[in-house]
Structures are given as structure tokens and as C-alpha cells.
Design a protein around this motif. Structure first.
Motif: not given
Length: 101
Positions: A34, A38-39, A59, A62-63
Motif C-alpha cells: 500500500h 497505493d490502493d 488482491k 493487498f488485503s
């Protein structure tokens, strides 16, 4: 020559500032991704290109549900200074940079 130790990683003239250094591998990698990318959907596509991993896999990274393994982690560290820093921090290694006098 003065040696400076700290939590700053030189990355193209910017600094990576982490709020707190997490001890959980998955959370730490998610924070680093992140910070670096970024997101956005573009960030997911970028990480996919860097690693060759599927969209769903990235994904998950990222989570923070799952963390990258082996060759994916090396590919991320190759392209991302934030990921490299967090891996070194989790390993108990600290980056030492020389101060210009």
C-alpha cells in the motif's frame, strides 16, 4: 564518516514512513504494498506484472489475508523498496546508510 541507523529507506529521493512496524508477515507486506503502490486497480496490475501472479493472488496480498511466497516475494523486493525494507526489518536486519559529510 558517520553511520546513521534508522527506518528510512532511500527510494528515488523519497522516504518510506511506517506508522508501526508490524510483526505479522502478511500485514507487513500488505502495508508495504500500500505504501509503494497505493490502493488502486492500477497497483494490482503493477504487482501482477512484477511477479507474474494472478489478480486474485495479488488482491490477497493487498488485503493481508495471505502473503507472497518464495519467488513472488523476491520479485516484489526486486521492484519495491518498501517490500525490501519490511522483509529486512522482519528479519531483524537494519539498513545502514552513510551520511554525506
Amino acid at each position: 564518516m558517520r553511520v546513521k541507523m534508522g527506518t528510512v529507506v532511500p527510494k528515488m529521493g523519497t522516504f518510506v514512513h511506517l506508522i508501526a512496524e508490524p510483526t505479522d508477515y502478511r500485514t507487513a507486506i500488505a502495508m508495504a504494498l500500500h505504501e509503494e503502490l497505493d490502493d488502486t486497480y492500477r497497483a494490482i496490475k503493477t504487482a501482477m506484472r512484477w511477479t507474474g501472479a494472478s489478480e486474485r493472488t495479488v488482491k490477497y496480498w493487498f488485503s493481508g489475508e495471505r502473503g507472497p511466497s518464495g519467488h513472488h516475494l523476491i520479485a516484489l523486493a526486486r521492484h519495491s523498496g518498501a517490500v525490501l525494507y519490511i522483509v529486512l526489518a522482519l528479519a531483524g536486519r537494519h539498513i545502514v546508510e552513510e551520511a554525506d559529510d
